[in-house]
Design a protein around this motif. Structure first.
Motif, mmCIF file in Angstrom:
data_model
loop_
_atom_site.group_PDB
_atom_site.id
_atom_site.type_symbol
_atom_site.label_atom_id
_atom_site.label_comp_id
_atom_site.label_asym_id
_atom_site.label_seq_id
_atom_site.Cartn_x
_atom_site.Cartn_y
_atom_site.Cartn_z
ATOM 1 N N GLY A 72 0.813 -1.212 0.000
ATOM 2 C CA GLY A 72 0.000 0.000 0.000
ATOM 3 C C GLY A 72 0.844 1.257 0.000
ATOM 4 N N ALA A 73 1.952 1.229 0.736
ATOM 5 C CA ALA A 73 2.849 2.387 0.759
ATOM 6 C C ALA A 73 3.452 2.610 -0.618
ATOM 7 C CB ALA A 73 3.942 2.185 1.804
ATOM 8 N N VAL A 74 3.841 1.534 -1.289
ATOM 9 C CA VAL A 74 4.397 1.661 -2.638
ATOM 10 C C VAL A 74 3.322 2.149 -3.606
ATOM 11 C CG1 VAL A 74 5.414 0.390 -4.576
ATOM 12 C CG2 VAL A 74 6.250 -0.004 -2.247
ATOM 13 N N ALA A 75 2.116 1.607 -3.508
ATOM 14 C CA ALA A 75 1.022 2.033 -4.386
ATOM 15 C C ALA A 75 0.685 3.510 -4.192
ATOM 16 C CB ALA A 75 -0.212 1.171 -4.145
ATOM 17 N N ALA A 76 0.912 4.022 -3.005
ATOM 18 C CA ALA A 76 0.663 5.441 -2.750
ATOM 19 C C ALA A 76 1.709 6.336 -3.412
ATOM 20 C CB ALA A 76 0.640 5.705 -1.243
ATOM 21 N N ILE A 77 2.872 5.764 -3.723
ATOM 22 C CA ILE A 77 3.975 6.530 -4.312
ATOM 23 C C ILE A 77 3.936 6.505 -5.836
ATOM 24 C CG2 ILE A 77 6.500 6.644 -4.527
ATOM 25 C CD1 ILE A 77 6.600 5.344 -1.687
ATOM 26 N N THR A 78 3.545 5.366 -6.407
ATOM 27 C CA THR A 78 3.642 5.173 -7.855
ATOM 28 C C THR A 78 2.275 4.882 -8.469
ATOM 29 O OG1 THR A 78 4.751 3.910 -9.606
ATOM 30 C CG2 THR A 78 4.150 2.690 -7.608
ATOM 31 N N THR A 79 2.165 5.130 -9.760
ATOM 32 C CA THR A 79 0.969 4.720 -10.496
ATOM 33 C C THR A 79 1.245 3.451 -11.298
ATOM 34 O OG1 THR A 79 1.549 6.174 -12.337
ATOM 35 C CG2 THR A 79 0.033 7.050 -10.651
ATOM 36 N N ARG A 80 2.422 2.867 -11.150
ATOM 37 C CA ARG A 80 2.742 1.592 -11.792
ATOM 38 C C ARG A 80 2.023 0.471 -11.038
ATOM 39 N NH1 ARG A 80 7.387 2.680 -15.242
ATOM 40 N NH2 ARG A 80 6.911 4.835 -15.759
ATOM 41 N N PRO A 81 1.764 -0.657 -11.685
ATOM 42 C CA PRO A 81 1.094 -1.766 -10.996
ATOM 43 C C PRO A 81 1.896 -2.257 -9.784
ATOM 44 C CG PRO A 81 1.135 -2.151 -13.371
ATOM 45 C CD PRO A 81 2.004 -0.955 -13.107
ATOM 46 N N VAL A 82 1.180 -2.524 -8.706
ATOM 47 C CA VAL A 82 1.776 -3.062 -7.480
ATOM 48 C C VAL A 82 1.059 -4.365 -7.159
ATOM 49 C CG1 VAL A 82 2.181 -2.685 -5.011
ATOM 50 C CG2 VAL A 82 2.367 -0.761 -6.615
ATOM 51 N N ILE A 83 1.862 -5.396 -6.905
ATOM 52 C CA ILE A 83 1.333 -6.710 -6.549
ATOM 53 C C ILE A 83 1.761 -6.990 -5.115
ATOM 54 C CG2 ILE A 83 1.320 -9.171 -7.085
ATOM 55 C CD1 ILE A 83 2.297 -8.287 -9.965
ATOM 56 N N GLY A 84 0.794 -7.272 -4.256
ATOM 57 C CA GLY A 84 1.081 -7.552 -2.851
ATOM 58 C C GLY A 84 1.090 -9.042 -2.575
ATOM 59 N N VAL A 85 2.116 -9.489 -1.858
ATOM 60 C CA VAL A 85 2.221 -10.875 -1.418
ATOM 61 C C VAL A 85 2.102 -10.875 0.103
ATOM 62 C CG1 VAL A 85 3.624 -12.977 -1.375
ATOM 63 C CG2 VAL A 85 3.805 -11.392 -3.324
ATOM 64 N N PRO A 86 0.966 -11.304 0.640
ATOM 65 C CA PRO A 86 0.839 -11.371 2.102
ATOM 66 C C PRO A 86 1.701 -12.514 2.635
ATOM 67 C CG PRO A 86 -1.269 -11.865 1.003
ATOM 68 C CD PRO A 86 -0.255 -11.687 -0.057
ATOM 69 N N LEU A 87 2.415 -12.237 3.723
ATOM 70 C CA LEU A 87 3.311 -13.220 4.325
ATOM 71 C C LEU A 87 2.868 -13.550 5.744
ATOM 72 C CD1 LEU A 87 6.703 -11.692 3.127
ATOM 73 C CD2 LEU A 87 5.355 -13.501 2.035
#
Length: 158
Positions: A72-87
């Protein structure tokens, strides 16, 4: 050119997140892996994402457990696609349900594509990143298709 950035919040996430990197490299996609925290290194995270985007990074994969705010922090910075992997973190609630919900429940307008928990999710994140890139790269699309065909052949071989 490095097209996919793989981020994780802690070195302890490496055994799982290496599956994203291995999948991408197997498909011939250059990637760069970094350990940066949404909470402990927010300025370094912002700087790296911004510089990576300027350098041609097309997709970001982020693995994190517990609060799982990295994607979410990365998605807030960029408009490029972000894929999250929950660990699954050592202090996980319900065997990683906390990370899954934190990754998938993004506010409207700041999307994060979310894959499964753990190793399968990390590998799928690599495949999904390659599929995103393949929309403009016929050679990569062919390699992704070959990967799928190989998986189907293993199932049919029994």
């Amino acid at each position: 050119m490095t097209r996919v950035g793989i981020l994780m919040g802690s070195r302890s996430d490496e055994p799982v997140m290496k599956h994203a990197e291995e999948t991408l490299r197997g498909l011939g996609v250059d990637c760069e892996t970094r350990i940066l925290s949404a909470h402990r290194t927010p300025d370094a995270l912002r700087d790296w994402v911004t510089e990576s985007e300027r350098g041609g990074m097309r997709v970001f994969i982020c693995g994190a457990g517990a609060a799982a705010h990295l994607a979410g922090a990365v998605a807030a910075i960029t408009t490029r696609p972000v894929i999250g992997v929950p660990l699954v973190a050592p202090n996980a609630v319900a065997n990683g349900l906390d990370a899954l919900l934190s990754t998938v429940q993004m506010p409207r307008g700041i999307p994060v594509a979310t894959v499964a928990l753990g190793e399968a999710g990390a590998a799928n994140a690599g495949i999904l990143a390659a599929e995103i890139l393949a929309t403009g790269d016929d050679d990569l699309a062919g390699r992704v298709r070959m990967l799928r065909e190989g998986m189907a052949a293993k199932v049919l071989a029994g």
